[in-house]
Design an enzyme around this catalytic site. Structure first.
Site, PDB file in Angstrom:
ATOM      1  N   ASP A 135       0.720  -1.189   0.215  1.00 32.17           N
ATOM      2  CA  ASP A 135      -0.323   0.160  -0.138  1.00 32.17           C
ATOM      3  C   ASP A 135       0.847   1.439   0.289  1.00 32.17           C
ATOM      4  OD1 ASP A 135      -2.096   1.397  -0.013  1.00 32.17           O
ATOM      5  OD2 ASP A 135      -2.544   1.039   2.622  1.00 32.17           O
ATOM      6  N   MET A 136       1.077   1.769  -1.290  1.00 30.75           N
ATOM      7  CA  MET A 136       1.453   3.136  -1.144  1.00 30.75           C
ATOM      8  C   MET A 136       1.625   3.886  -0.142  1.00 30.75           C
ATOM      9  SD  MET A 136       3.947   2.416  -3.771  1.00 30.75           S
ATOM     10  CE  MET A 136       4.657   3.722  -3.060  1.00 30.75           C
ATOM     11  N   ASP A 161      -3.137   2.556  -5.974  1.00 27.44           N
ATOM     12  CA  ASP A 161      -2.353   2.994  -5.043  1.00 27.44           C
ATOM     13  C   ASP A 161      -1.803   1.840  -3.679  1.00 27.44           C
ATOM     14  OD1 ASP A 161      -4.634   3.025  -3.687  1.00 27.44           O
ATOM     15  OD2 ASP A 161      -3.434   4.659  -2.274  1.00 27.44           O
ATOM     16  N   GLU A 162      -2.823   0.662  -4.313  1.00 26.18           N
ATOM     17  CA  GLU A 162      -2.198  -0.588  -3.628  1.00 26.18           C
ATOM     18  C   GLU A 162      -2.534  -2.311  -4.310  1.00 26.18           C
ATOM     19  OE1 GLU A 162      -5.582  -2.275  -0.753  1.00 26.18           O
ATOM     20  OE2 GLU A 162      -6.689  -0.374  -2.322  1.00 26.18           O
TER      21      GLU A 162
END
Length: 417
Positions: free
Chosen positions: A45-46, A139-140
Site C-alpha cells: 500500500d503506497m 496505489d495498492e
C-alpha cells in the site's frame, strides 16, 4: 486422484512479468488429502500516494502539508500528506473543511494520468516477485509469494526488497503487510504507516484478532460500528460470540464473510488481471443544484464518461445505479437491472434519468453520479441487437468515440450538453 500443482518457482534473473511467466516452473506442493500449503500473501500500500507523487515532482514541497483534491471548496480531499493529517485532514473530507483545519496547506488538483503512470511503474516492480499480482486500486496490490522462499528468501526479505526497489525507482515509500491471507495482509499494511512492515504469522492470528479493534476490520464504517457496539462488540473476536447464522440473518452473504473475517479466515485467492466489477463517474457541483433540467445535464455528462469507458474496455452491464448527494451530505442510491446488457449512452441515461424522476427530488443537490455493474465481457455484434433503437444508439456511440479518438473530446458534443 489427480495431483495438485502450484506455479510459483521462478528465475531471479528475470526483469519483467513477460519474462517471468516464461521462467515459471511447476512445483508440486500437495496431493489430495494432504495438509494444504501455508500461504504467504503481501499487501503493498503506497503511503499518501497522490500527495507523495506531487512532492516527488516538486521537491520544494518536502515537509509541507500537501492536500490533493478538486479545484473548488465544494470538492473533497483525495489524498493528504502525513503533515496535513497532523492537522486532522483526511481523504473524503470536504475541501472547505480541510482549509479550515489547515489554512496554510498546499492545495493541488488531482493529476490522475500522472498517478496512473507511476502506478504502472510500481506494478511492474511487483511482478518481478510473483506472477500472481492483483492490483486492488491505483496505489495498492496483493502478491501471492507462496512457495518462493528458496528462490527469493523469506517473506520479510521479499517485502524489504520491494520497498527498496519502489523507493529507488519512484522516490516513494510504501507499507507492506504480510499474512496468511488477503484480509489480514491488508490490515497489517495499515498498522505502521508510513513505510511500515508488519507480519502476522499463522500461529499468531487468533491472538491478533482478540486484540484487533472491530473498527479496524475493512468495511466496518461508523454505522456498522454503532450496530456492533449495541451487541457489546469491541474487538474482532467478539463477533464470534454470536453464531454465523446470527450474522447471515442480518447481513446475508456479507454476514458469513464478516463472521469468517472475525476468526481471521479468508480463502479468497490473489487474482492477477482480475476483472472490474463496475464502471462509475460522479460530479460535485460548484453550487447546489435544484433545477431538474440542469441536474440531468450533469447526469448526462457522467453517463457519457461511463458509456465511453464501457465501450473502450469492451464491457456491457445490466444494472444501472444512480447516486445522489444532497446539500446536507446525505447520500442515496437507486438501481435498476435491465433485461439485456448494454453499453449505449442513451439507454444508460434513460434508465438513470428515470430513477431520478422517480425520486421526486424537491431539495438542493451537491453531487450526482452514475454506475454500471453486473458486467459481461465482450461487446456483442450489432446484428445481435434485437431493438432497432439500441442498434442505432450503439452505432452512434461508436462513431462518436472514433471521432473523439481522432480529433479530441471537444470536437463533438451531444445536444443535452
Amino acid at each position: 486422484m489427480p495431483n495438485f500443482y502450484f506455479i510459483h518457482q521462478m528465475n531471479l534473473s528475470v526483469k519483467n512479468a513477460e519474462h517471468l511467466q516464461k521462467q515459471i516452473k511447476v512445483v508440486k506442493i500437495s496431493k489430495m488429502g494432504e495438509k494444504p500449503v501455508k500461504r504467504n500473501i503481501l499487501h503493498v500500500d503506497m503511503d499518501a500516494f497522490y500527495a507523495s507523487v506531487e512532492r516527488v515532482d516538486r521537491p520544494e514541497l518536502a515537509g509541507k502539508p500537501v492536500i490533493v483534491g478538486g479545484g473548488g471548496n465544494r470538492s473533497v480531499v483525495s489524498a493528504a500528506s502525513y503533515e496535513a493529517r497532523d492537522y486532522g485532514v483526511h481523504s473524503a473530507m470536504p475541501i472547505f473543511k480541510a482549509r479550515q483545519l489547515c489554512p496554510d496547506g498546499i492545495y493541488l488538483p488531482v493529476r490522475m494520468q500522472r498517478y496512473k503512470q507511476v502506478s504502472r511503474q510500481i506494478m511492474k516492480i511487483l511482478m518481478r516477485y510473483s506472477p500472481l499480482v492483483e492490483q486492488a486500486s491505483v496505489d495498492e496490490a496483493y502478491l501471492d509469494i507462496t512457495g518462493t522462499a528458496n528462490l527469493l528468501g523469506c517473506p520479510k526479505t521479499v517485502a524489504k526488497k520491494i520497498k527498496r526497489n519502489i523507493l529507488k525507482k519512484t522516490g516513494l515509500t510504501c507499507s507492506v503487510g504480510i499474512a496468511p491471507n488477503k484480509f489480514l495482509a491488508k490490515i497489517a499494511s495499515d498498522l505502521q504507516k508510513p513505510s511500515g512492515l508488519v507480519i502476522i504469522a499463522e500461529n499468531e492470528v487468533q491472538k491478533f484478532m482478540r486484540l484487533l479493534p472491530a473498527k479496524k476490520i475493512p468495511g466496518v464504517g461508523a454505522k456498522t460500528l454503532n450496530i456492533l457496539q449495541t451487541y457489546g462488540i469491541r474487538t474482532a473476536s467478539d463477533i464470534l460470540n454470536f453464531s454465523e447464522k446470527f450474522w447471515t440473518d442480518r447481513f446475508g452473504k456479507a454476514g458469513k464473510d464478516f463472521f469468517d473475517h472475525a476468526g481471521g479466515i479468508d480463502h479468497s485467492p490473489v487474482l492477477s488481471g482480475s476483472e472490474p466489477k463496475s464502471f462509475s463517474a460522479e460530479k460535485t457541483f460548484s453550487h447546489d443544484v435544484g433545477d431538474i433540467t440542469e441536474l440531468k445535464k450533469y447526469l448526462f455528462d457522467q453517463v457519457e464518461r461511463v458509456g465511453r469507458e464501457l465501450r473502450k474496455r469492451k464491457y456491457m452491464g445490466r444494472t444501472i445505479t444512480l447516486k445522489i448527494k444532497f446539500a446536507d451530505f446525505k447520500i442515496i442510491t437507486r438501481s435498476r437491472t435491465l433485461q439485456v446488457s448494454t453499453f449505449t449512452t442513451g439507454t444508460i441515461f434513460e434508465t438513470a434519468s428515470s430513477l431520478l424522476d422517480e425520486l421526486g427530488i424537491n431539495r438542493k443537490i451537491r453531487l450526482v453520479g452514475v454506475g454500471v455493474s453486473n458486467l459481461t465481457r465482450g461487446v456483442r455484434q450489432l446484428a445481435l441487437f434485437t431493438d432497432k433503437k439500441d442498434e442505432k444508439q450503439a452505432r452512434l456511440d461508436q462513431t462518436i468515440d472514433r471521432i473523439r479518438d481522432a480529433f479530441g473530446k471537444e470536437i463533438i458534443r451531444r445536444g443535452p450538453l
